[in-house]
Each structure stands twice: as C-alpha cells, then as structure tokens.
Motif scaffolding. Structure first.
Motif, short mmCIF file in Angstrom:
data_model
loop_
_atom_site.label_atom_id
_atom_site.label_comp_id
_atom_site.label_asym_id
_atom_site.label_seq_id
_atom_site.Cartn_x
_atom_site.Cartn_y
_atom_site.Cartn_z
N PHE A 13 -6.98 -8.86 2.31
CA PHE A 13 -8.02 -8.69 1.30
C PHE A 13 -7.59 -9.43 0.04
N ALA A 22 -3.28 -6.12 4.95
CA ALA A 22 -3.56 -4.77 5.46
C ALA A 22 -3.19 -4.60 6.92
N SER A 42 -1.21 7.38 6.21
CA SER A 42 -2.29 6.77 5.44
C SER A 42 -1.87 5.39 4.93
N GLY A 43 -2.76 4.42 5.05
CA GLY A 43 -2.49 3.07 4.56
C GLY A 43 -1.82 2.16 5.57
N SER A 44 -1.67 2.62 6.83
CA SER A 44 -0.95 1.78 7.81
C SER A 44 -1.84 0.73 8.47
N GLY A 45 -3.13 0.74 8.17
CA GLY A 45 -3.99 -0.32 8.70
C GLY A 45 -4.85 0.11 9.88
N LYS A 46 -4.91 1.40 10.13
CA LYS A 46 -5.65 1.90 11.30
C LYS A 46 -7.16 1.63 11.16
N SER A 47 -7.72 2.11 10.05
CA SER A 47 -9.18 1.95 9.87
C SER A 47 -9.56 0.48 9.76
N VAL A 48 -8.78 -0.27 8.99
CA VAL A 48 -9.12 -1.68 8.78
C VAL A 48 -9.14 -2.45 10.12
N PRO A 278 1.79 -3.54 0.56
CA PRO A 278 1.02 -4.50 1.36
C PRO A 278 0.79 -5.83 0.63
N1 LIG Z 1 -11.71 -3.10 0.97
C1 LIG Z 1 -10.39 -3.18 0.73
N2 LIG Z 1 -9.89 -3.98 -0.25
C2 LIG Z 1 -8.56 -4.07 -0.49
N3 LIG Z 1 -7.62 -3.42 0.19
C3 LIG Z 1 -8.05 -2.59 1.18
C4 LIG Z 1 -9.45 -2.43 1.50
N4 LIG Z 1 -9.56 -1.54 2.52
C5 LIG Z 1 -8.29 -1.17 2.82
N5 LIG Z 1 -7.39 -1.80 2.04
C6 LIG Z 1 -5.92 -1.66 2.10
O1 LIG Z 1 -5.52 -1.95 3.42
C7 LIG Z 1 -4.43 -1.13 3.81
C8 LIG Z 1 -4.77 -0.42 5.12
O2 LIG Z 1 -5.81 0.48 4.89
P1 LIG Z 1 -6.46 1.40 6.02
O3 LIG Z 1 -6.67 0.63 7.27
O4 LIG Z 1 -7.64 2.03 5.41
O5 LIG Z 1 -5.32 2.49 6.26
P2 LIG Z 1 -5.35 3.75 7.22
O6 LIG Z 1 -4.24 3.54 8.19
O7 LIG Z 1 -5.09 4.91 6.32
O8 LIG Z 1 -6.69 3.82 7.88
C9 LIG Z 1 -4.16 -0.19 2.64
O9 LIG Z 1 -3.08 -0.73 1.88
C10 LIG Z 1 -5.46 -0.23 1.87
O10 LIG Z 1 -5.23 0.02 0.50
#
Ligand SMILES: Nc1ncnc2c1ncn2[C@@H]1O[C@H](COP(=O)(O)OP(=O)(O)O)[C@@H](O)[C@H]1O
Ligand SMILES: [Mg+2]
Length: 321
Positions: A13, A22, A42-48, A278
């Motif tokens: 991002f 991410a 939290s923040g490990s990149g799962k959702s992304v 990150p």
């Molecule tokens: N839209 C965005 N813009 C910038 N950074 C993002 C965005 N969405 C997620 N991130 C960053 O990407 C990383 C992974 O996030 P995410 O996949 O949401 O983690 P999780 O494992 O909790 O689902 C985190 O550092 C988060 O802050």
C-alpha cells in the motif's frame, strides 16, 4: 480443480510514510469442499491476502503482484472490473466481524436478504422470500418471522451474525470466506456460530476459509491451516498436526497463547517483543525478534518454505529436516 490458487502474492500500500508491505510472497490453495484456516496475530496480512484475491482493495493505493491469482478458474489479475462483481457473487461470499457494517440500517433484514436473492437468481419476489425463510431456518434463526420484519439495530449480535451467514449462503457460493466472524461475539454465541458454519460446510460441501487471530476458533472448524506472520506464511499444516506437533516456533507460541490450553493457566502467554514494521520488514525471518531459537542466520535470510509432505511446510531454518 482448485477453487482458489494464490501463488507468490505480494501486496503493497502506498502511504505518506512509504510503502506498507502488507503481504509478502504468500501462496495458498483451496480445493472444492475443503476447509482452510488462516491464522496469525492482528496485522499479519490475513485479510489483505483474501481481499487481494477478490480484488476488493482500494485501487489507488494497493499494488498487487502475483504469479497466480485464480478464483474458480478465473484469473482475478486480468479480470475486467465490470466482471469482478459477477465472479465474486457466483463463487465467493464473505462474512465479516462486524455484521452491522454489512447491513443497511434503513432496510428490514428480510428485504435485504430477498434483494440479495433477486440479484443473483432469476426468481419472483415470492420465490425469493421462500428461499430467505428456508435459509433463516437453516441458520437456526430464532423467531425468524420477526427477524424478517426487523431492522438491523433490533437484533442481537449473535442474531445479526446468523443473518449475515444466511445472506452469504443464500447465493449458494462455492466458497465461504469468514473473516474473524465471531470476534465480536461473547464466548457462548461464538461457539454456536462456529458450530453452525462447520455444519453448513459439511452439509453443502462448499469450501471454507476461516480467517482468525485465535487458534481456538479454527481447531474444530477446519481441516488445514496456514499460519501467517509479518505478511508471510510461516507454516502450512493440518489442524491435527498443528496441535499435535507444531513445528514453527511462532505456531508453538500461538498455541501457548490459547486460554485453557495449559492446565491451571488462565492468562494468555504473551509473546515477547514487537511485530515487524511493515514499512521496513526485515530481510530475514520476521519472527526472529521474538524467537528464542533465532541466531544470525535467521536475521540474514528469510527461510524458504520447506515442504515435508503434501500438507506440511515450514519456513524456519531451525526446524530440522
Ligand atoms: N488499506 C490499507 N492501507 C494501508 N495499509 C493497510 C491497508 N489495509 C491493511 N493495511 C496494513 O496491512 C497489514 C496487514 O493487514 P491485514 O491483512 O488487515 O491484517 P490481519 O492479519 O489482521 O487481517 C497491516 O500492517 C495493515 O495496517
Ligand atoms: Mg483481518
């Protein structure tokens, strides 16, 4: 055929402070009817990772790179924007942590569910309503007649989450992607919702991806697990092997952090140290800051994901082959 094939996915991002890395070089796959848990703090990149697959990330700021990003045979990297909604609707449904955000507060639950059916199937309004009623029964919604005529704010958290699962399943998806579906619920309701998702998966034969920071949540709902940390895959394994013989030091630490896992121990064991930044992730293993076994080699190089057999792979230089 694999329903989901992600190979060497990276997501950055752009932010005012620089590039947020991410997701880094993540590969995972899901066959039809399989269930897969993606765990990590939290923040490990799962959702992304999964949002990238579905192309739901903001196009202005997110850069996606992958060797393969396939959903039910469709190359999501090359899929034109106007086709995306159709592909997603036919194949994958999402359930999120916050059902309130997924329902429009101004419309009754029944109308929103019926509308979803009408968008995806060529049926009359009365047929759509019958499907909705059946689906509410299947998610064991208490007092479903009242729910149909209720606005979102009139339902409890557990009932709303059931309504959201009903909305996801009424489209008959090939795969349900549940992202922290029970995090906002209290423990008893959490267990009921997990049981429900597990039962529905067995019943329908759909694929399931369960994203969670809590290993306890996936223990009884999925067959296989991907453990993520610092945007990378640390371990791929079966649930049985993860609980029986965890290999990666991070997986072991996660296991120890489940309340009640160790006799007499009620407090979560904290994993000392901080997660990697990150904006400037380390060249070596992202867990080395917090790992008791780490030495200079772990700081210098990222361990490759070493495959043991079809289900097990570990990215750790200190796990003996
Ligand atoms: N839209 C965005 N813009 C910038 N950074 C993002 C965005 N969405 C997620 N991130 C960053 O990407 C990383 C992974 O996030 P995410 O996949 O949401 O983690 P999780 O494992 O909790 O689902 C985190 O550092 C988060 O802050
Ligand atoms: Mg998340």
């Amino acid at each position: 055929m694999a329903l989901i094939e992600i190979e060497n996915l990276s997501v950055n991002f752009s932010s005012p402070d620089g590039q947020v890395q991410a997701v880094r070089d993540v590969s995972l796959a899901l066959e039809e009817g399989q269930s897969l848990g993606i765990v990590g703090e939290s923040g490990s990149g799962k959702s992304v990772s999964l949002m990238a697959l579905l192309r739901l990330l903001p196009e202005q700021s997110a850069t996606i790179n992958a060797n393969k990003l396939m959903l039910d045979g469709v190359n999501m990297l090359a899929c034109p924007r106007q086709e995306l909604a159709k592909v997603r609707g036919k194949v994958a449904s999402l359930v999120f942590q916050d059902p309130m955000a997924s329902f429009d507060p101004l419309f009754k639950i029944g109308d929103q569910l019926t509308e979803t059916v009408l968008t995806h199937f060529d049926v009359s309004s009365s047929e759509a309503l019958i499907r909705v009623e059946k689906m509410l029964d299947r998610v064991e919604m208490p007092d479903s007649k009242r729910v149909i005529n209720s606005y979102p704010h009139q339902l409890s958290g557990g009932m709303l989450q059931r309504a959201m699962i009903a909305m996801a399943l009424v489209c008959e998806p090939k795969v349900l992607i549940a992202d922290e579906p029970t995090t906002a619920l209290d423990v008893t309701v959490q267990a009921q919702i997990l049981q429900l998702i597990g039962d529905l998966q067995q019943e329908t034969g759909m694929g399931l991806i369960m994203i969670t920071h809590d290993l306890g949540v996936v223990a009884e709902t999925v067959d296989n697990i991907v453990v993520m940390y610092g945007g990378k895959v640390m371990e791929q394994t079966s649930v049985f092997d993860l609980f029986d013989t965890p290999r990666h030091p991070y997986s072991k630490a996660l296991l120890e952090s489940i309340p009640g896992q160790l006799p007499g121990k009620r407090k979560l064991k904290e994993i000392p140290g901080q997660s990697p930044n990150p904006l400037s992730p380390p060249a070596g293993c992202p867990f080395h800051f917090r790992c008791e076994n780490a030495d200079q080699s772990c700081i210098d190089q990222m361990p490759p994901l070493t495959r043991w057999d079809q289900t097990n792979a570990t990215a750790c230089l200190k796990v003996a082959s």
